[in-house]
Design an enzyme around this catalytic site. Sequence first.
Site, mmCIF file in Angstrom:
data_model
loop_
_atom_site.group_PDB
_atom_site.id
_atom_site.type_symbol
_atom_site.label_atom_id
_atom_site.label_comp_id
_atom_site.label_asym_id
_atom_site.label_seq_id
_atom_site.Cartn_x
_atom_site.Cartn_y
_atom_site.Cartn_z
ATOM 1 C CE LYS A 105 10.521 0.605 31.074
ATOM 2 N NZ LYS A 105 9.071 0.349 31.215
HETATM 3 P P1 NAD Z 1 4.289 9.779 34.792
HETATM 4 O O1 NAD Z 1 5.603 10.406 34.509
HETATM 5 O O2 NAD Z 1 3.114 10.133 33.949
HETATM 6 O O3 NAD Z 1 3.875 10.078 36.318
HETATM 7 C C1 NAD Z 1 4.713 9.799 37.398
HETATM 8 C C2 NAD Z 1 4.083 10.448 38.623
HETATM 9 O O4 NAD Z 1 4.853 10.082 39.770
HETATM 10 C C3 NAD Z 1 4.075 11.975 38.564
HETATM 11 O O5 NAD Z 1 2.910 12.448 39.201
HETATM 12 C C4 NAD Z 1 5.313 12.344 39.398
HETATM 13 O O6 NAD Z 1 5.217 13.648 39.953
HETATM 14 C C5 NAD Z 1 5.215 11.270 40.459
HETATM 15 N N1 NAD Z 1 6.465 11.040 41.161
HETATM 16 C C6 NAD Z 1 7.714 10.910 40.632
HETATM 17 N N2 NAD Z 1 8.609 10.727 41.622
HETATM 18 C C7 NAD Z 1 7.887 10.709 42.783
HETATM 19 C C8 NAD Z 1 8.240 10.572 44.142
HETATM 20 N N3 NAD Z 1 9.498 10.380 44.519
HETATM 21 N N4 NAD Z 1 7.243 10.602 45.054
HETATM 22 C C9 NAD Z 1 5.955 10.766 44.690
HETATM 23 N N5 NAD Z 1 5.568 10.930 43.422
HETATM 24 C C10 NAD Z 1 6.538 10.906 42.492
HETATM 25 O O7 NAD Z 1 4.556 8.206 34.799
HETATM 26 P P2 NAD Z 1 3.478 7.052 34.639
HETATM 27 O O8 NAD Z 1 3.423 6.674 33.218
HETATM 28 O O9 NAD Z 1 2.242 7.404 35.382
HETATM 29 O O10 NAD Z 1 4.250 5.851 35.373
HETATM 30 C C11 NAD Z 1 4.203 5.710 36.789
HETATM 31 C C12 NAD Z 1 4.728 4.332 37.132
HETATM 32 O O11 NAD Z 1 3.931 3.344 36.485
HETATM 33 C C13 NAD Z 1 6.165 4.046 36.707
HETATM 34 O O12 NAD Z 1 6.755 3.188 37.655
HETATM 35 C C14 NAD Z 1 5.998 3.319 35.394
HETATM 36 O O13 NAD Z 1 7.114 2.488 35.099
HETATM 37 C C15 NAD Z 1 4.758 2.495 35.711
HETATM 38 N N6 NAD Z 1 4.027 2.044 34.530
HETATM 39 C C16 NAD Z 1 3.567 2.936 33.613
HETATM 40 C C17 NAD Z 1 2.847 2.467 32.507
HETATM 41 C C18 NAD Z 1 2.247 3.403 31.495
HETATM 42 O O14 NAD Z 1 1.535 2.927 30.598
HETATM 43 N N7 NAD Z 1 2.447 4.699 31.605
HETATM 44 C C19 NAD Z 1 2.659 1.091 32.342
HETATM 45 C C20 NAD Z 1 3.136 0.204 33.322
HETATM 46 C C21 NAD Z 1 3.821 0.701 34.413
#
Ligand code: NAD
Length: 424
Positions: A105
Amino acid sequence: MEEYDLFAEVTLQFERAAERLKLEPWIFEKLSQPERELVVHPTIIMDNGKPKTFVGIRVQHSTARGPAKGGLRYSPDASLSECKALAAWMTWKCAVIDVPFGGGKGVVLCDALKMSERELKKLTWEYILAIKDIIGPHKDILAPDMFTNDRTMAWVVEAYNHGKTHFEFAVATGKSTSFRGSFGRKGATGTGLFFVLEELSKHLDFSLEEKKVAILGFGNVGCSVAKLVHRAGCRIIAITDIYGGIWREEGINPFKLQTYVDRKKQIVGFDDTKPIDNESLISLPCDILIPAAVAGQINANNADSIKAKVILEGANGPTTKEADEILKEKETLVIPDILANAGGVAVSHLEWMQNLNQVVFSEEEVIRRMKKRMKKALCDVLATMKKHNVTMREAAYILGVKRVAESLRLRKFHNYEEIDLKTG
Ligand code: NAD
């Protein structure tokens, strides 16, 4: 900064699994800490003409099963503990879905929302140039995470290959399809989440039709899973993002919401909805709660108020260990992150394969392969759950740790040859 120590959370899960598996001490020691933590300080000239130095971290937790694999996150609140935890989760996640990767990471401490495209590009280049010796298609492969995307991955590939005679696209996944990315990667994590939920609903004879859903986060993961549960007949009653939240008991159409967000950059104010905050959303009477934003949102302060029967973890580490105990008592079914959100890395594996073999799979082929892998992983976790009589999270850890340990045992690291491998 995180309010709690994320690495301590993941370590506790590992320790419990290790105890069940009666891991040999040398394997336990080897997996207790990451193999490598690199901290770098990239300096760039900001748009105002002033130089600024940032902190960048890359952690490789384990390469026992293959090259490290893991996202790159831009966040002002990141920490080394968070990065170590996320890398360790990748190790267990890759093992649970049985892809030949270890866990890595990266984080860069910056507020991406307040930076220009030029500044972000410069910062990405400097960060990659600083870590380039430890990454690569056969060492450590990057992917997008919070506040990074396919454009960031294009910069990663360019910076990594700078000055080389041949271009290696496989140093990063989650790239655009016009830059050797894979079809089906963009919404893959959300699609994988949905496959796991759908498959489990068949196992448990739990129809998705008219089920009420609440979602934390409407980014890549939240938006893509929202569309799929909506299509499957669920009613999404509330969603929050970083700026606030919306609630509509009759249901929210995620397709229309996405069009709104594309324009307004936030969900607040969407047609015919009432405002709601994260804490109120978490305690709403609903069937399925999907945390898809940041770590630790389900914690000791709100776990007792949760009414959802199923929690589908889209985010990494959304549930703290205290909350997990409360949910276990309440018999809430928690589908753990290291299984539920592994669809992204399943497709990343396919992207890496396509890049290395110079082939292109169709979207149907990618989804077919990913679905098969997620289904198999779910069956493996359910079988482990039954065998050990544990929760789904505990079962996923037992399975992941067991697979990594098996690989270490077979490889017999040279410096361990002189000890009694069973007791030493
Ligand atoms: P992203 O940046 O596209 O979206 C994050 C979302 O969460 C946004 O809508 C943001 O406004 C919202 N957010 C941030 N802080 C917040 C809060 N305090 N309260 C409510 N909403 C909040 O990110 P993503 O890629 O969708 O990732 C989201 C989660 O999923 C993360 O924990 C990431 O590690 C995990 N994840 C992502 C992937 C991937 O392929 N993108 C894979 C596995 C896990």
